[in-house]
Structures are given as C-alpha cells and as structure tokens.
Design a protein around this motif. Structure first.
Motif, PDB file in Angstrom:
ATOM      1  N   ASP A 273     -37.691 -24.244   9.921  1.00 34.73           N
ATOM      2  CA  ASP A 273     -37.723 -24.059   8.295  1.00 34.73           C
ATOM      3  C   ASP A 273     -35.878 -23.091   8.542  1.00 34.73           C
ATOM      4  OD1 ASP A 273     -36.291 -23.100   5.719  1.00 34.73           O
ATOM      5  OD2 ASP A 273     -38.224 -22.650   5.394  1.00 34.73           O
ATOM      6  N   ALA A 274     -34.951 -24.537   8.314  1.00 34.47           N
ATOM      7  CA  ALA A 274     -33.535 -23.493   9.406  1.00 34.47           C
ATOM      8  C   ALA A 274     -32.918 -22.652   8.234  1.00 34.47           C
ATOM      9  CB  ALA A 274     -32.602 -25.215   9.070  1.00 34.47           C
ATOM     10  N   LEU A 447     -27.128 -27.152  12.385  1.00 33.99           N
ATOM     11  CA  LEU A 447     -26.397 -28.758  11.042  1.00 33.99           C
ATOM     12  C   LEU A 447     -27.161 -28.790   9.721  1.00 33.99           C
ATOM     13  CD1 LEU A 447     -26.824 -31.110  14.590  1.00 33.99           C
ATOM     14  CD2 LEU A 447     -24.776 -29.528  13.019  1.00 33.99           C
ATOM     15  N   SER A 448     -28.339 -27.893  10.004  1.00 31.53           N
ATOM     16  CA  SER A 448     -29.269 -28.409   8.783  1.00 31.53           C
ATOM     17  C   SER A 448     -29.071 -27.247   7.528  1.00 31.53           C
ATOM     18  CB  SER A 448     -30.474 -27.765   8.728  1.00 31.53           C
ATOM     19  OG  SER A 448     -31.775 -29.324   9.190  1.00 31.53           O
ATOM     20  N   ASN A 449     -28.264 -26.306   7.858  1.00 34.91           N
ATOM     21  CA  ASN A 449     -28.778 -24.826   7.210  1.00 34.91           C
ATOM     22  C   ASN A 449     -26.903 -24.621   7.034  1.00 34.91           C
ATOM     23  OD1 ASN A 449     -27.241 -22.810   8.957  1.00 34.91           O
ATOM     24  ND2 ASN A 449     -29.219 -22.032   9.524  1.00 34.91           N
ATOM     25  N   GLY A 450     -26.100 -25.794   6.914  1.00 33.66           N
ATOM     26  CA  GLY A 450     -24.603 -25.563   6.747  1.00 33.66           C
ATOM     27  C   GLY A 450     -23.659 -24.655   8.043  1.00 33.66           C
ATOM     28  N   ASP A 543     -30.576 -32.697   1.144  1.00 33.19           N
ATOM     29  CA  ASP A 543     -30.709 -31.035   0.839  1.00 33.19           C
ATOM     30  C   ASP A 543     -31.339 -30.241   1.875  1.00 33.19           C
ATOM     31  OD1 ASP A 543     -31.154 -28.439  -0.498  1.00 33.19           O
ATOM     32  OD2 ASP A 543     -33.031 -28.818  -1.201  1.00 33.19           O
ATOM     33  N   PRO A 544     -30.798 -30.235   3.045  1.00 30.10           N
ATOM     34  CA  PRO A 544     -31.217 -29.994   3.786  1.00 30.10           C
ATOM     35  C   PRO A 544     -31.764 -28.704   4.722  1.00 30.10           C
ATOM     36  CG  PRO A 544     -28.854 -30.610   4.638  1.00 30.10           C
ATOM     37  CD  PRO A 544     -29.484 -30.717   2.866  1.00 30.10           C
ATOM     38  N   ARG A 545     -33.150 -29.064   4.876  1.00 28.72           N
ATOM     39  CA  ARG A 545     -34.578 -27.817   4.773  1.00 28.72           C
ATOM     40  C   ARG A 545     -34.855 -27.467   6.695  1.00 28.72           C
ATOM     41  NH1 ARG A 545     -39.010 -25.823   1.102  1.00 28.72           N
ATOM     42  NH2 ARG A 545     -39.704 -23.830   2.243  1.00 28.72           N
TER      43      ARG A 545
END
Length: 596
Positions: A273-274, A447-450, A543-545
């Motif tokens: 879970d990023a 990359l996934s969590n901003g 909605d990257p997670r």
C-alpha cells in the motif's frame, strides 16, 4: 562382736577425705572459660561486623529461587486477525528403559524395550520396530516423541508404564504452515528464535516472560513472601502484521506455479500500500515449513527479496524518467530518435529486439522498453546531477523497514560514475547498479503516492482487543512533484494498454506497469544465459494506491521475458487484490466500455 567390728570397719572405709583444691587449678579453669567466652564473642563480632553482608547474601541465595517461566510467547496475527504463530501446550515423551515395568509387576522385574514399543506404537502412529530401534541399548533419556497433543499424551499415560516420562510445555505452532515462513522465521527445539520476526522482534514477543522470585523456608517449603501483586499476570497482547493471508496465499500459489513451469531458481512477489508503506503480501518460493524446520536446508531460512541484490533492468526505467522530469531535463512532450543501437565509450548498446523505432515519445520508450531511447533521454541530464538524484533515492542505504536483514544497494561512487560515460548509460536502463526487490518496491511506491519515499513495513504493532499500540511509521520524505509521478504512471498505463505489459490488462481498471528482463551478474561478471525477469504494476492509475512487484530468478527455456514469466503472476495477484480490497472499476474506463 567380731561381725560388728567388721561392719563398722567397712562403714568407716567409705568416708572420703576432702583435700583442698590448689588455687592454680582454679585459676586455669577460669582462664579457659574466659578464653572460650572471649573467642565466642570475637567470632560473633566478626560474623556480624565483618562477614555480615557476605553471609546475608549467601543466605538469600539459599532461601530465594529465581525462575524464568516457560511462559507463552505473544501470538502473531495478520491484518484480519488470522493466526500466524501461537503457543500451544505440547508434550514430549521420554523413555528410561532401565525402569520399564508393567503395573503389578514384581519390584525386580523389568520389561524389554520391544515389549514397551509394542504398546506405545499404535498410539504414536509409528512402528514398534522403529521405536525399539530408537531406544537401542540406551538405559535412560531417550526421546520417543515431541510436539504431541495433550490428548495423545493422556492415552500414553493411561498405560501406566514405569520408565515413561512426560514433559509438558508450550510449543510454537505456525497454523499457516509454509505460507509465512519467510517472514515469521521459527523457534528451535529449545525455543530460541532462529530467523525472521521471531528473531528480530524477540524482545517484543517474549516481554511477558517475567522472572519470578520464590522464597523458601529451611526445609524448602515455598513461602508467599516476595510474590507481589501481578507477579503471575499474563497480558493478552498480540503482534499484528500488515500482511493479508488471502492475498499471500494467492501470491505464493501463482508464484510457485510459474517457478515450476519455467524451471526457475526462485521467485518473489510483493504487494504494498503505497500510501503508508504497509506490505499486504511478501511471498517467496521455494520456502519451508517452520513446524518442521529441521527437514529443510538453512539457506531457505532467509528472505532473499529483502537481503539479496540484483540489477533491476527495465523496471528501473520509470524511476529514471521521473528523475529526469523532476530535474527539468525532460518534459512530458520530449521525443527521442531511436536508431536501434549506439556506442558509448567503445561499448555497443542495442535494444532487446534489435529494432530501431525512430522518433518516439517517452511513453513509447517504455512501451517498447527501448534501451537506446533511455540512454539518449538520460544523456540530457548532467551525469553528476543524475548520480546525486540516485544517491538522494538512498540506493546506497538499506531501506527503512522492520523486515529483518534488509541490506543496502550498490551504486558506483560519484568519481567512477562521472568519469566514464558508460556508467550513466547502463544505469539508464537499470544495469550497473544493484538493489533488493524490496528497495525497488519502495521506489515504485514513490510514483504511486505522489512522490513520497515511505518506509515499507509488515508490523502494525501490539494489539489488545480493539486497541493498537506501538504503531508509528513516518509519512515519508517528499522527493518528487506529484505531477511528475502522475505523468510517469500515465506512461506506464500505456505499457499495459499497448506495450509489453498487456498480459496484466484487466477490463474496467486503469493499471500501469513495466516489464523487466535483465542480465544476472555475480561478483561483477554477467553470467552467460542467466536472466532475472520481473514485472511491476500500479493500480488504479486514476487513484494510485497499490504496487505489485514480481521477480523470477533464472527461468529456463525460450521466450523468457518479464512479460511471459513475471507478468502472469502479477495479473493473478491484482485480480485477487481487486476483490479483497473491493476496488471499484475506474470510472473513465467503465464509461468507455459502456459506449462501445
């Protein structure tokens, strides 16, 4: 008259004459008594004033007994509360052949090991011959069985055979078998932790095993003095992990299937879970059963995805593009002229398919996994600045994690990196530098969590009922602009939709991914024919997670690529993840499907 005289003489002879005692003798007796009393006084003074503390200490040692109880270790559960490790009562059976006797036998009568074995064998579920052979010629102290259920031990006790002893105590049980062995580790037969969390978190898991002091009287009777309130208290805390048993099982089964299909050396699958760095799955094969650890080679007791370095290859390309975008060396509209090959410092570099792709954008560079395109893209960035960014990503440091045994990566020194153009060139497509799968997962999580570099971890903390304690993980260090990370994810989505990662495409969901097929090095030399394949996925892109990483080491056969070996495993994991986490379809994709 004669008789009277004789009697008179006898009575007269019995009278003793008293003589005065010499004064010297009285003085001697008095001096002896005074000397004795003086010696006793001096001895008493010496015992009280000189040796008092030492004698008191010896007395306390004789009267006080310190015991370390075989108390239960804390239970370990997954994120849903499913049991992963627990202490249960188990029994060890010992045989002392020199005392073997049936109930009612004569005191001097002894039974043979064979006779005893025939009675025990049906209950223990082994042959009488093997039991008899185990006892052999030993007279005492033969362990016949361990880890027995109390009910089985009760059936053995009911036989009332002299010379059979039962040792009760807690036994560490791993209900999920080999599913979490790479993470949990195990306790040996002496209850000493040997690997995994059992070893790295030993203090936390055995914190309830308190030493107990017992006072005894002169005859050895235990006294209540010294046993304070709460001395016998046992807490109900349990260690909760972030891992999910359902997802772990899917990951391990699918990974094992591909490893066997491609006759690979080993494989690993990780899901994170990023947003917070929680690992939902960390599976690796081959593995072992911690309940029967003695049957497996010690090399299996370590988690290679956390402790072994490898060159990530093309799965590192999205990280490089993010660096170049953040450094303003590239823009979202940059293009590259891919001529299929080039030469750097006398070293030829070509694409894996030996094709020239012409003028292409950065999304296509990832889709076709162009090595030449990546070299040209990263050449627009100063090599010193490039190295500084790689160093900022902490490639030379071990990831900040609670996973035991995590190691640092390998990045060439600044002088070496900038002195020869071949170093940044090979680094641009993920060769010439080394890291662990866990570190690569952390970088893709960024990359996934901003753009935040979070700490991958598998423990949430100690839980009692609904209360959770000791769970504190940093939110991560911001390294990238969120717009940069989102742009790279959009490019990675095109890899799944149009490029080499199409096997991971799932209708209705926006998924980004990147395949990797890298040469494998050992001691600085590439092994001929040895490859390591991988696939990394991000979902959902809108909605990257979650980040999923699959690595398969040394698969054999033709058409060995990240797209054919690792990507199918990732797809199966993603399908399970969508159901377990109840992730709804991506709205944009769902709308597009309805209009077609």
């Amino acid at each position: 008259m004669s008789r009277t005289r004789v009697a008179s003489r006898k009575r007269t002879g019995r009278v003793l004459k008293l003589h005065p005692v010499p004064s010297s003798r009285l003085i001697t007796v008095v001096l002896l008594l005074c000397s004795a009393l003086g010696g006793l006084g001096m001895r008493l003074a010496w015992l009280q004033l000189v040796a008092g503390e030492q004698l008191e200490s010896r007395a306390r040692q004789a009267q006080t007994e310190r015991r370390i109880p075989l108390g239960r270790r804390r239970t370990i559960v997954d994120r849903q509360g499913r049991l992963l490790a627990i202490d249960e009562e188990r029994v060890t059976v010992w045989a002392h052949p020199r005392y073997f006797r049936w109930p009612g036998d004569e005191a001097e009568q002894r039974r043979s090991p064979r006779e005893v074995a025939e009675k025990l064998a049906p209950i223990l579920g082994v042959s009488a011959g093997s039991l008899s052979e185990r006892m052999g010629q030993h007279r005492s102290g033969v362990r016949l069985a361990s880890n027995l259920e109390p009910s089985t031990a009760a059936r053995l006790k009911a036989l009332n055979i002299d010379g059979i002893d039962f040792e009760h105590g807690p036994q560490r049980i791993y209900p999920q078998g080999d599913l979490f062995a790479n993470v949990l580790g195990f306790l040996n037969l002496e209850r000493s932790p040997q690997a995994g969390l059992e070893l790295s978190l030993d203090e936390k898991l055995r914190s309830q095993e308190l030493k107990l002091g017992i006072r005894r009287s002169a005859d050895g009777t235990p006294l209540p003095d010294g046993i304070g309130a709460g001395s016998m208290h046992r807490d109900d805390l349990r260690l909760q992990l972030t891992l999910d048993t359902r997802l772990q099982r899917v990951a391990q089964l699918e990974l094992l299937r591909q490893v066997e299909k491609w006759n690979a050396r080993r494989g690993a699958a990780l899901v994170m879970d990023a947003r917070n760095g929680e690992l939902l799955a960390l599976a690796s094969v081959p593995t072992y059963d911690p309940n029967r650890f003695w049957k497996f080679k010690p090399g299996l007791f370590r988690e290679w995805a956390v402790q072994d370095l490898y060159e990530p290859g093309s799965t590192f390309k999205p990280i490089n593009l993010a660096i170049a975008l953040q450094a303003k060396a590239l823009t979202s509209s940059s293009t590259i002229d891919d001529k299929g090959s080039l030469t750097i410092s006398g070293w030829p570099i070509h694409n894996h398919d030996k094709k020239a792709h012409g003028r292409i954008d950065l999304a296509t560079v990832l889709q076709v996994s162009s090595n030449v395109g990546m070299v040209q893209a990263m050449q627009r960035m100063d090599s010193r600045n490039y190295w500084q960014w790689l160093n900022k990503l902490e490639l030379n440091n071990a990831p900040d994690t609670d996973l035991p045994g995590a190691v640092s990566g390998q990045l060439k020194s600044l002088d070496t990196f900038t002195a020869n153009a071949i170093e940044p060139a090979t680094a641009s497509f993920g060769q010439g530098l080394a890291l662990t799968p866990l570190k690569l997962l952390q970088l893709h999580g960024m990359l996934s969590n901003g753009g935040r570099l979070v700490s991958p971890h598998i423990t949430r903390g100690l839980r009692s009922g609904t209360e959770l304690s000791g769970s504190s993980h940093l939110s991560g260090r911001q390294l990238l602009d969120p717009k940069v990370s989102q742009q790279v994810l959009v490019w990675m989505e095109s890899v799944v939709e149009e490029g080499s990662g199409q096997v991971a495409r799932i209708p209705g969901y926006r998924i980004g991914g990147k395949t990797g097929t890298a040469q494998k090095a050992a001691n600085g030399i590439y092994i001929p024919g040895a490859l390591i394949t991988s696939f990394v996925a991000h979902l959902p892109v809108d909605d990257p997670r979650f980040v999923v990483l699959v690595v398969v080491d040394e698969p054999q056969g033709e058409h060995v690529y990240g797209s054919t070996v690792a990507a199918p495993v990732a797809r199966s994991i993603i399908e399970a993840l969508l159901v377990i986490e109840q992730i709804p379809p991506s709205k944009a994709v769902a709308k597009a499907l309805r209009t077609t």
